[in-house]
Design a protein around this motif. Structure first.
Motif, PDB file in Angstrom:
ATOM      1  N   ASN A 196       0.825  -1.201   0.000  1.00 15.65           N
ATOM      2  CA  ASN A 196       0.000   0.000   0.000  1.00 15.65           C
ATOM      3  C   ASN A 196       0.862   1.255   0.000  1.00 15.65           C
ATOM      4  OD1 ASN A 196      -2.314  -1.595   0.155  1.00 15.65           O
ATOM      5  ND2 ASN A 196      -2.266  -1.602   2.401  1.00 15.65           N
ATOM      6  N   LEU A 197       0.259   2.336  -0.490  1.00 11.40           N
ATOM      7  CA  LEU A 197       0.929   3.631  -0.400  1.00 11.40           C
ATOM      8  C   LEU A 197       1.110   4.012   1.061  1.00 11.40           C
ATOM      9  CD1 LEU A 197      -0.631   6.023  -3.075  1.00 11.40           C
ATOM     10  CD2 LEU A 197       1.616   4.947  -3.107  1.00 11.40           C
ATOM     11  N   GLN A 198       2.234   4.634   1.356  1.00  9.41           N
ATOM     12  CA  GLN A 198       2.525   5.082   2.709  1.00  9.41           C
ATOM     13  C   GLN A 198       2.741   6.591   2.720  1.00  9.41           C
ATOM     14  OE1 GLN A 198       5.360   2.498   4.831  1.00  9.41           O
ATOM     15  NE2 GLN A 198       5.140   0.978   3.201  1.00  9.41           N
ATOM     16  N   PHE A 199       2.607   7.182   3.912  1.00 11.07           N
ATOM     17  CA  PHE A 199       2.719   8.637   4.091  1.00 11.07           C
ATOM     18  C   PHE A 199       1.736   9.359   3.163  1.00 11.07           C
ATOM     19  CE2 PHE A 199       6.965   6.650   4.454  1.00 11.07           C
ATOM     20  CZ  PHE A 199       7.116   6.729   5.824  1.00 11.07           C
ATOM     21  N   VAL A 200       0.531   8.806   3.061  1.00  7.79           N
ATOM     22  CA  VAL A 200      -0.457   9.305   2.105  1.00  7.79           C
ATOM     23  C   VAL A 200      -0.972  10.677   2.539  1.00  7.79           C
ATOM     24  CG1 VAL A 200      -2.731   8.891   1.087  1.00  7.79           C
ATOM     25  CG2 VAL A 200      -1.147   6.986   1.432  1.00  7.79           C
ATOM     26  N   GLU A 201      -1.109  11.564   1.576  1.00  2.72           N
ATOM     27  CA  GLU A 201      -1.715  12.882   1.779  1.00  2.72           C
ATOM     28  C   GLU A 201      -2.759  13.084   0.688  1.00  2.72           C
ATOM     29  OE1 GLU A 201       1.191  16.021   2.075  1.00  2.72           O
ATOM     30  OE2 GLU A 201       2.669  14.672   2.959  1.00  2.72           O
TER      31      GLU A 201
ATOM     32  N   ASP B 290       0.854  11.278  -6.426  1.00  4.51           N
ATOM     33  CA  ASP B 290      -0.054  10.158  -6.669  1.00  4.51           C
ATOM     34  C   ASP B 290      -1.278  10.637  -7.435  1.00  4.51           C
ATOM     35  OD1 ASP B 290      -0.871   7.433  -6.433  1.00  4.51           O
ATOM     36  OD2 ASP B 290      -2.301   8.046  -4.891  1.00  4.51           O
ATOM     37  N   ASN B 291      -1.099  11.670  -8.221  1.00 11.90           N
ATOM     38  CA  ASN B 291      -2.169  12.246  -9.016  1.00 11.90           C
ATOM     39  C   ASN B 291      -1.571  12.658 -10.361  1.00 11.90           C
ATOM     40  OD1 ASN B 291      -3.668  14.846  -9.997  1.00 11.90           O
ATOM     41  ND2 ASN B 291      -5.120  13.831  -8.633  1.00 11.90           N
ATOM     42  N   LEU B 292      -2.244  12.333 -11.444  1.00 10.35           N
ATOM     43  CA  LEU B 292      -1.694  12.609 -12.778  1.00 10.35           C
ATOM     44  C   LEU B 292      -1.428  14.090 -12.989  1.00 10.35           C
ATOM     45  CD1 LEU B 292      -3.817  10.248 -15.075  1.00 10.35           C
ATOM     46  CD2 LEU B 292      -1.541   9.860 -14.131  1.00 10.35           C
TER      47      LEU B 292
ATOM     48  N   LEU C  22     -12.129   9.417 -19.676  1.00 13.00           N
ATOM     49  CA  LEU C  22     -12.700   8.077 -19.800  1.00 13.00           C
ATOM     50  C   LEU C  22     -12.927   7.392 -18.451  1.00 13.00           C
ATOM     51  CD1 LEU C  22     -10.597   6.795 -22.831  1.00 13.00           C
ATOM     52  CD2 LEU C  22     -12.990   7.521 -22.865  1.00 13.00           C
ATOM     53  N   THR C  23     -12.131   7.743 -17.454  1.00 13.60           N
ATOM     54  CA  THR C  23     -12.215   7.050 -16.156  1.00 13.60           C
ATOM     55  C   THR C  23     -12.735   7.932 -15.028  1.00 13.60           C
ATOM     56  OG1 THR C  23      -9.931   7.628 -15.546  1.00 13.60           O
ATOM     57  CG2 THR C  23     -10.254   5.603 -16.822  1.00 13.60           C
ATOM     58  N   GLN C  24     -12.749   9.250 -15.234  1.00 13.62           N
ATOM     59  CA  GLN C  24     -13.202  10.204 -14.230  1.00 13.62           C
ATOM     60  C   GLN C  24     -12.357  10.182 -12.958  1.00 13.62           C
ATOM     61  OE1 GLN C  24     -15.772  12.544 -14.884  1.00 13.62           O
ATOM     62  NE2 GLN C  24     -15.292  11.691 -16.891  1.00 13.62           N
TER      63      GLN C  24
ATOM     64  N   GLN D 233      -3.091   5.750  -7.938  1.00 13.51           N
ATOM     65  CA  GLN D 233      -3.331   4.514  -7.193  1.00 13.51           C
ATOM     66  C   GLN D 233      -4.627   3.846  -7.649  1.00 13.51           C
ATOM     67  OE1 GLN D 233      -1.225   3.157  -5.369  1.00 13.51           O
ATOM     68  NE2 GLN D 233      -2.202   1.743  -3.944  1.00 13.51           N
ATOM     69  N   GLU D 234      -5.679   4.620  -7.841  1.00 20.25           N
ATOM     70  CA  GLU D 234      -6.942   4.061  -8.318  1.00 20.25           C
ATOM     71  C   GLU D 234      -6.792   3.486  -9.712  1.00 20.25           C
ATOM     72  OE1 GLU D 234     -10.258   6.687  -8.126  1.00 20.25           O
ATOM     73  OE2 GLU D 234      -9.874   7.248  -6.042  1.00 20.25           O
ATOM     74  N   LEU D 235      -6.085   4.204 -10.575  1.00 18.83           N
ATOM     75  CA  LEU D 235      -5.907   3.740 -11.950  1.00 18.83           C
ATOM     76  C   LEU D 235      -5.114   2.444 -12.000  1.00 18.83           C
ATOM     77  CD1 LEU D 235      -5.201   7.187 -13.642  1.00 18.83           C
ATOM     78  CD2 LEU D 235      -7.121   5.680 -14.161  1.00 18.83           C
ATOM     79  N   ALA D 236      -4.111   2.322 -11.131  1.00 19.97           N
ATOM     80  CA  ALA D 236      -3.289   1.108 -11.122  1.00 19.97           C
ATOM     81  C   ALA D 236      -4.042  -0.064 -10.504  1.00 19.97           C
ATOM     82  CB  ALA D 236      -1.993   1.363 -10.362  1.00 19.97           C
ATOM     83  N   ASN D 237      -4.734   0.176  -9.385  1.00 18.87           N
ATOM     84  CA  ASN D 237      -5.424  -0.916  -8.684  1.00 18.87           C
ATOM     85  C   ASN D 237      -6.669  -1.393  -9.408  1.00 18.87           C
ATOM     86  OD1 ASN D 237      -3.506  -0.810  -6.688  1.00 18.87           O
ATOM     87  ND2 ASN D 237      -4.768   0.354  -5.257  1.00 18.87           N
ATOM     88  N   SER D 238      -7.321  -0.487 -10.128  1.00 26.59           N
ATOM     89  CA  SER D 238      -8.593  -0.826 -10.769  1.00 26.59           C
ATOM     90  C   SER D 238      -8.521  -0.740 -12.281  1.00 26.59           C
ATOM     91  CB  SER D 238      -9.700   0.117 -10.258  1.00 26.59           C
ATOM     92  OG  SER D 238      -9.735   0.155  -8.853  1.00 26.59           O
TER      93      SER D 238
END
Length: 506
Positions: A60-65, A142-144, A198-200, A205-210
């Motif tokens: 999982n991602l750590q030190f998440v903000e 962690d954001n495009l 296309l994915t909203q 992290q969401e794009l990679a996991n899903s």
């Protein structure tokens, strides 16, 4: 609470040095140098703290903000207002954590190497720290959208650092750097926009996991087109043949301290993006493209090695050597398995330290002799024994001597590829032999043989120069004899990518 802002504190910590530099008068050269160098210690300390707190047992991602950042109303539909929402998202995992530490270490040592800069020091170090913010941000985002902002933030200071403080053809090198990287950034931005529409979501992290679910509604052609767009964007940065010519100019014309950063960190942003987004978002398309990825890796390895062998300028030898070594990264990624991915990551970090060391040494030699032409040098071991010894050690690391980081990275990358594509792996392995030939030729002709009279009494390494040499060589040996220090953080994160890929391959 402290952990919730630790990552942002690391990324933006160079701002403190920028603020202090802004209030120092230009004529106070000593103070500017001290702030410029010591200002990099805060991000280095924070990066090491993060590495010490990093938990190896989770992917999982750590030190998440994550904070609300930008919300733009778009249209009203059935009584509801749609909005373009962009969050401020940061986090690190086993892939990005080592690269943050690599960036902080090389950033500090490149600042020490900048001690030799003589003109417009205040502007130089301000741009240097802006560049450091951009590099740290790329690996922490962690954001495009945030990733793109930091990615672009590196281009502007690099353009000026090359164009103002470089050598004779520095302006041409800076323009070529901006042109190629600007095209790559444009392609990447278009791909990001399409992915969001296309994915909203812009969450990496969401794009990679899903990714299978999010991309399931897209046609195979569109998915492959998006993968190809990301591949081209990051291939320009890596660089992959034939997008490499801009990099040669930069490595020859930029000042040594900036080449340390460019070769040691900026090129690695291409490999990171390719693994994180190209393979992470589109594993099926990456698997289908893997053979071509291996072919491009072989071209990089052999093309770079052959041309490095015929170069007469030490800078060009190392520039083509970087192209060749980035081919090993491509081979590791093409393996599409845990061992290959791990080899690619080891090569990314290993080459970062090795190339930074070798380019720093060439800068030291240039400072003494005012030349980097192999035919004009020779016998430097007599007057500069310490520099020559470190130069030879760096060369041994680059050609993959056991006990140094270059060996373990090449071993894992080729081992991973031999499992899937043994013929291509065997062809690529020829590059290892060629690497030994061109590196030993260049180093031995520089340090041994007759000494020109004008080089008979050169000064050996000064204390300020010994620091980067010793530390960089120390990290190279550390990874070589204790690879677990890098392998442990990678394991769990790579396992989240590989099952998807291997599932596709059957």
């Amino acid at each position: 609470m402290l952990n919730s802002i630790l990552l942002s504190s690391l990324v933006f910590s160079p701002l403190l040095a920028i603020l202090v530099l802004a209030f120092i008068p230009k004529h106070q050269v000593g103070a500017i140098k001290q702030v410029g160098v010591f200002g990099t210690l805060l991000p280095l300390i924070l990066a090491l703290v993060l590495f010490g707190l990093f938990q190896y047992g989770t992917a999982n991602l750590q030190f998440v903000e994550k904070y609300d950042w930008i919300s733009i109303p778009l249209v009203a539909s059935q009584g509801e207002t749609l909005a373009l929402t962009i969050n401020y998202e940061m986090g690190v995992d086993g892939i990005s954590m080592p690269l943050l530490v690599l960036t902080a270490i090389i950033g500090t040592l490149a600042a020490v190497a900048s001690w030799q800069v003589k003109k417009r020091l205040k502007e130089y170090f301000i741009l240097f720290h802006i560049l450091l913010i951009g590099m740290l941000g790329v690996f922490a985002a962690d954001n495009l959208f945030l990733f793109f902002i930091f990615f672009e933030l590196t281009l502007v200071p690099m353009f000026f650092l090359i164009g103002v403080w470089g050598y004779g053809e520095r302006e041409k090198a800076a323009n070529k750097f901006l042109l190629y990287n600007g095209i790559g950034s444009g392609i990447m931005l278009l791909a990001f926009i399409v992915i969001y529409l296309l994915t909203q979501t812009m969450s990496m992290q969401e794009l990679a996991n899903s990714s299978p679910a999010l991309m399931s509604g897209l046609t195979p052609e569109l998915r492959f087109g998006l993968f190809l767009a990301l591949f081209i964007a990051f291939a320009i940065k890596l660089p992959v043949f034939p997008f490499h010519t801009w990099m040669l100019k930069v490595h020859v014309q930029a000042p040594p301290s900036i080449v340390m950063i460019h070769s040691g960190i900026l090129l690695k942003m291409g490999a990171y993006g390719l693994l994180r987004m190209g393979i992470g978002f589109f594993p099926e398309e990456a698997y289908m493209f893997s053979t071509w990825l291996a072919v491009l890796g072989i071209i990089n390895i052999l093309y770079g090695a052959v041309l490095a062998f015929v170069q007469k300028d030490l800078k060009m030898v190392l520039a083509y050597s970087s192209i060749s070594h980035m081919g090993i990264v491509l081979l590791g990624l093409a393996a599409m398995n845990t061992i290959g991915f791990q080899g690619a990551m080891f090569q990314i970090v290993s080459h970062g330290f090795i190339s930074a060391l070798l380019f720093f040494l060439i800068g030291v030699i240039w400072d003494r002799t005012n030349t980097s032409m192999i035919d004009d040098l020779g016998g430097l071991a007599k007057s500069m024994p310490f520099v020559s010894g470190i130069f030879l050690a760096g060369g041994m690391a680059s050609l993959g001597l056991p006990g140094m980081s270059g060996f373990i990275s090449e071993f894992l990358a080729f081992l991973g590829l031999f499992g899937n594509m043994p013929v291509l792996a065997a062809i690529g392995a020829l590059g290892i032999v060629l690497t030994a030939v061109y590196l030993l030729r260049a180093i031995l002709r520089t340090t041994f043989g007759p000494t020109p009279d004008r080089f008979a009494h050169l000064a050996d390494a000064q204390p300020i120069e010994v620091i980067p040499m010793v530390f960089l060589l120390g990290f190279i040996i550390l990874i070589g004899v204790y690879p677990a220090i890098l392998g442990n953080p990678l394991q769990q994160t790579l396992k989240t990518i590989v099952p998807i890929v291997t599932g596709i391959g059957g």
